[in-house]
Design a protein around this motif. Structure first.
Motif, short mmCIF file in Angstrom:
data_model
loop_
_atom_site.label_atom_id
_atom_site.label_comp_id
_atom_site.label_asym_id
_atom_site.label_seq_id
_atom_site.Cartn_x
_atom_site.Cartn_y
_atom_site.Cartn_z
N LEU A 1 4.60 1.79 -12.19
CA LEU A 1 4.48 2.21 -10.79
C LEU A 1 3.48 1.40 -9.99
CD1 LEU A 1 4.63 6.11 -11.09
CD2 LEU A 1 6.49 4.51 -10.59
N THR A 2 2.65 0.61 -10.63
CA THR A 2 1.62 -0.12 -9.91
C THR A 2 1.86 -1.62 -10.01
OG1 THR A 2 0.20 -0.15 -11.87
CG2 THR A 2 -0.09 1.69 -10.34
N PRO A 3 1.16 -2.39 -9.19
CA PRO A 3 1.28 -3.85 -9.29
C PRO A 3 0.83 -4.34 -10.67
CG PRO A 3 0.22 -3.21 -7.25
CD PRO A 3 0.33 -1.97 -8.07
N PRO A 4 1.22 -5.54 -11.04
CA PRO A 4 0.93 -6.05 -12.40
C PRO A 4 -0.52 -6.47 -12.58
CG PRO A 4 2.05 -7.72 -11.13
CD PRO A 4 2.04 -6.48 -10.27
N ASP A 5 -1.44 -5.51 -12.44
CA ASP A 5 -2.84 -5.80 -12.74
C ASP A 5 -3.40 -4.61 -13.51
OD1 ASP A 5 -4.81 -4.15 -10.66
OD2 ASP A 5 -2.81 -4.50 -9.88
N ILE A 6 -4.27 -4.90 -14.44
CA ILE A 6 -4.78 -3.88 -15.34
C ILE A 6 -5.64 -2.85 -14.63
CG2 ILE A 6 -6.83 -5.22 -15.94
CD1 ILE A 6 -4.72 -2.98 -18.29
N LEU B 1 -6.42 2.78 -13.34
CA LEU B 1 -6.85 3.78 -12.35
C LEU B 1 -5.77 4.81 -12.07
CD1 LEU B 1 -8.78 1.54 -9.79
CD2 LEU B 1 -9.73 3.19 -11.39
N LEU B 2 -4.53 4.51 -12.40
CA LEU B 2 -3.48 5.52 -12.29
C LEU B 2 -3.33 6.31 -13.58
CD1 LEU B 2 -1.18 6.84 -10.74
CD2 LEU B 2 0.32 4.99 -11.51
N ALA B 3 -3.44 5.64 -14.72
CA ALA B 3 -3.21 6.31 -16.00
C ALA B 3 -4.32 7.31 -16.32
CB ALA B 3 -3.11 5.27 -17.12
N VAL B 4 -5.58 6.95 -16.05
CA VAL B 4 -6.69 7.84 -16.40
C VAL B 4 -6.62 9.17 -15.62
CG1 VAL B 4 -9.20 8.11 -16.33
CG2 VAL B 4 -8.19 5.98 -17.17
N VAL C 1 0.83 -1.21 0.00
CA VAL C 1 0.00 0.00 0.00
C VAL C 1 0.86 1.26 0.00
CG1 VAL C 1 -1.94 -1.17 1.10
CG2 VAL C 1 -0.24 0.00 2.52
N LEU C 2 2.03 1.22 0.64
CA LEU C 2 2.90 2.39 0.63
C LEU C 2 3.41 2.67 -0.79
CD1 LEU C 2 5.02 2.04 3.91
CD2 LEU C 2 3.11 3.59 3.45
N ALA C 3 3.71 1.60 -1.52
CA ALA C 3 4.13 1.78 -2.91
C ALA C 3 3.03 2.43 -3.74
CB ALA C 3 4.54 0.43 -3.51
N LEU C 4 1.79 2.00 -3.52
CA LEU C 4 0.67 2.60 -4.24
C LEU C 4 0.43 4.04 -3.80
CD1 LEU C 4 -1.99 -0.25 -4.52
CD2 LEU C 4 -0.62 0.76 -6.34
N PHE C 5 0.51 4.30 -2.50
CA PHE C 5 0.35 5.67 -2.01
C PHE C 5 1.37 6.59 -2.67
CE2 PHE C 5 -1.70 4.28 2.22
CZ PHE C 5 -2.96 4.54 1.72
N LEU C 6 2.62 6.15 -2.70
CA LEU C 6 3.68 6.97 -3.29
C LEU C 6 3.46 7.15 -4.79
CD1 LEU C 6 6.32 8.46 -2.73
CD2 LEU C 6 7.54 6.34 -3.23
N ALA C 7 3.06 6.09 -5.47
CA ALA C 7 2.83 6.16 -6.91
C ALA C 7 1.72 7.15 -7.24
CB ALA C 7 2.49 4.78 -7.46
N PHE C 8 0.60 7.06 -6.55
CA PHE C 8 -0.52 7.95 -6.83
C PHE C 8 -0.23 9.37 -6.35
CE2 PHE C 8 -2.72 4.03 -7.61
CZ PHE C 8 -3.71 4.37 -8.50
N GLY C 9 0.48 9.51 -5.23
CA GLY C 9 0.83 10.84 -4.75
C GLY C 9 1.72 11.57 -5.74
N ILE C 10 2.72 10.87 -6.28
CA ILE C 10 3.61 11.48 -7.27
C ILE C 10 2.88 11.73 -8.59
CG2 ILE C 10 5.68 11.10 -8.67
CD1 ILE C 10 6.86 9.58 -6.31
N ALA C 11 2.05 10.78 -9.00
CA ALA C 11 1.33 10.93 -10.27
C ALA C 11 0.41 12.14 -10.25
CB ALA C 11 0.53 9.67 -10.57
N PHE C 12 -0.16 12.45 -9.10
CA PHE C 12 -1.06 13.59 -9.00
C PHE C 12 -0.33 14.94 -9.04
CE2 PHE C 12 -5.60 12.57 -7.79
CZ PHE C 12 -5.56 11.28 -8.31
N GLU C 13 1.01 14.90 -9.08
CA GLU C 13 1.79 16.14 -9.19
C GLU C 13 1.97 16.57 -10.64
OE1 GLU C 13 2.72 17.86 -6.64
OE2 GLU C 13 2.23 16.41 -5.07
#
Length: 249
Positions: free
Chosen positions: A208-213, A218-221, A159-171
């Motif tokens: 940046l996310t786990p290997p699931d579509i 949900l990160l790319a959109v 979950v920390l990896a996802l938090f960091l990925a989405f936090g950075i992506a939103f920048e």
């Protein structure tokens, strides 16, 4: 100017940098001390999206003897850093502000505020939108003879990896504004490269996310939407010729 006179400003800057770093460390420690009593509750809150979707009779497990003690403390320390982010950004701002032009100071402070809001927004989006979907998907997949039991330490890293990925992506809007303001690119150029940006967003989501579509999409959109917001806002932060002449002088 003598070497001694040149050295004195450098020493004063280093001393100020040391003081501000110490303030940042103290701020994180103070927040950690305030939150450490609630460490278990914080972890229960973070693990709620998975626990609520576990199959009947399944629970999270601890494969290490010390995990039930250290894992909540690790999470609390990271949460303390997240909570202290506005203060940390202020210390950065206070350190670099004296060396900025007036128009640059007007730009940097709003960007620091918006970057904090966007980072928190990315973390909230991951928790409230992404986690229920991906954990619902994962827990629905069952293999014969395999019990679903997630280690608490592995879950935290996930979950920390996802938090960091989405936090950075939103920048993304902040990054676009900075690129346009510095003259590295223009909103018109970015609009022309929109198809490549969309492809790049899905590539970044894959990396940046786990290997699931699901989590990748949900990160790319949101990154594509934030790209459009950044391009729109960058029109108001394009460096004017007068500012270029001032910075060159």
């Amino acid at each position: 100017m003598s070497s001694v006179e040149q050295t004195q400003p450098l020493i004063s800057h280093l001393l100020e940098l040391r003081d501000r770093l110490l303030r940042c460390v103290v701020a994180v420690i103070v927040v950690f001390i305030c939150l450490v009593y609630f460490s278990n509750h914080i972890y229960e809150f973070i693990s709620k999206p998975l626990v609520e979707r576990l199959p009947e009779g399944a629970t999270m497990i601890a494969t290490d003897v010390a995990s039930p003690f250290f894992t909540p403390l690790k999470l609390t320390l990271i949460v303390s850093v997240f909570v202290a982010v506005p203060f940390l950004l202020y210390q950065i701002w206070a350190f670099v502000a004296p060396g900025l032009y007036k128009h640059e100071r007007r730009l940097v402070m709003p960007l620091m505020f918006s970057s904090s809001v966007l980072f928190y927004g990315g973390v909230a989006f991951a928790y409230f939108v992404v986690f229920p979907l991906i954990f619902g998907f994962f827990t629905a997949i069952s293999l014969g003879g395999v019990s679903f039991a997630t280690d608490i330490s592995s879950y935290l890293d996930f979950v920390l990896a996802l938090f960091l990925a989405f936090g950075i992506a939103f920048e993304v809007p902040v990054a676009i504004i900075l690129l346009c303001w510095t003259g590295a690119t223009t909103p018109a150029t970015l609009r022309e490269k929109r198809p490549y940006i969309v492809v790049a967003a899905f590539v970044v989501g894959m990396m940046l996310t786990p290997p699931d579509i699901i989590s990748q999409t949900l990160l790319a959109v949101p990154m594509c939407l934030l790209f459009e917001i950044g391009v729109f806002c960058a029109r108001f932060y394009t460096k004017k010729e007068s500012e270029v002449e001032e910075s060159d002088s």
